[in-house]
Enzyme design. Sequence first.
Site, PDB file in Angstrom:
ATOM      1  N   PRO A  88       0.826  -1.210   0.000  1.00  0.00           N
ATOM      2  CA  PRO A  88       0.000   0.000   0.000  1.00  0.00           C
ATOM      3  C   PRO A  88       0.865   1.267   0.000  1.00  0.00           C
ATOM      4  O   PRO A  88       0.418   2.337  -0.384  1.00  0.00           O
ATOM      5  CB  PRO A  88      -0.791  -0.101   1.315  1.00  0.00           C
ATOM      6  N   GLU A 115       2.862  -7.180   8.302  1.00  0.00           N
ATOM      7  CA  GLU A 115       3.013  -5.727   8.136  1.00  0.00           C
ATOM      8  C   GLU A 115       3.941  -5.407   6.973  1.00  0.00           C
ATOM      9  O   GLU A 115       4.150  -4.243   6.642  1.00  0.00           O
ATOM     10  CB  GLU A 115       3.577  -5.129   9.440  1.00  0.00           C
ATOM     11  N   ARG A 157      -1.413  -9.164 -20.835  1.00  0.00           N
ATOM     12  CA  ARG A 157      -2.348  -8.942 -21.937  1.00  0.00           C
ATOM     13  C   ARG A 157      -1.764  -8.019 -23.006  1.00  0.00           C
ATOM     14  O   ARG A 157      -2.295  -7.937 -24.119  1.00  0.00           O
ATOM     15  CB  ARG A 157      -3.677  -8.382 -21.441  1.00  0.00           C
ATOM     16  N   ASP A 172      -7.111   0.377 -25.889  1.00  0.00           N
ATOM     17  CA  ASP A 172      -7.459   0.332 -24.480  1.00  0.00           C
ATOM     18  C   ASP A 172      -8.020   1.655 -23.985  1.00  0.00           C
ATOM     19  O   ASP A 172      -7.632   2.711 -24.459  1.00  0.00           O
ATOM     20  CB  ASP A 172      -6.180   0.080 -23.674  1.00  0.00           C
TER      21      ASP A 172
END
Length: 242
Positions: A88, A115, A157, A172
């Site tokens: 994160p 963590e 992809r 895209d």
Amino acid sequence: MRIDVITIFPDYLNPLREALLGKAIERDRIAVGVHDLRDWTHDVHRAVDDSPYGGGPGMVMKPQVWGEALDAVCGTEEPMPRLVVPTPAGRPFDQATAIRWSSEQRLVFACGRYEGIDQRVIDDAATRMPVEEVSIGDYVLVGGEVAALVMIEAVARLLPGVLGNPLSAEQDSFSDGLLEGPCYTRPEVWRGRAVPDVLRSGNHAAIDRWRRDQALERTYRRRPELLAELPEGALDKRDRAQ
Ligand SMILES: O=C(OCc1ccccc1)c1cn[nH]c1
């Protein structure tokens, strides 16, 4: 491209073997290796974590185990892989990152849990290979495995022979910096809702203009900040009238 993933939950990466991506792996368009971090433990409990220095909640993943795992998986031979650490606390992952990584020969994903991984593991690896701590969004998952699946799919992809229809990778959403507008297929009317007439008109200039207008409007409503990021001149005067 070769992709390796190191994790304490190897089965979490089984979805990579499914569908188009699974076929591409079977056809050797892309090589994927999944490794159990515990294979590099030496104690009877196969411990991968320990208490955090400085106190605080949770546990931290041990440097010795990760160090041995990365030595084994990354090796020492050029071309060294790019090491990706989902967290994160990472820089945001986006389509530009996926495109940039798609020209790499090797990617290794280090999936953290608890963590996180002792910072010295990343600092040590960075002396031998490019390392990126990357976030897939502003929320906290339990482990990096799901984030690795997301990033591997976004990169794979883009590789030749992996996606059924190579054209769609170019078209895209985000390829022109805008969100995709709405799409429709048969029937012409469904639960009293008709497909927009322009899409059945056969007038491709009008269809292209309508689609761009829809993309601009959706981007303005949902992600106005993307409009500010568009390169100079990306919006012509007709667009500005929107
Ligand atoms: O939760 C994530 O990764 C798992 C992880 C890694 C290290 C410590 C805590 C959690 C994540 C969220 N956005 N991008 C990645």
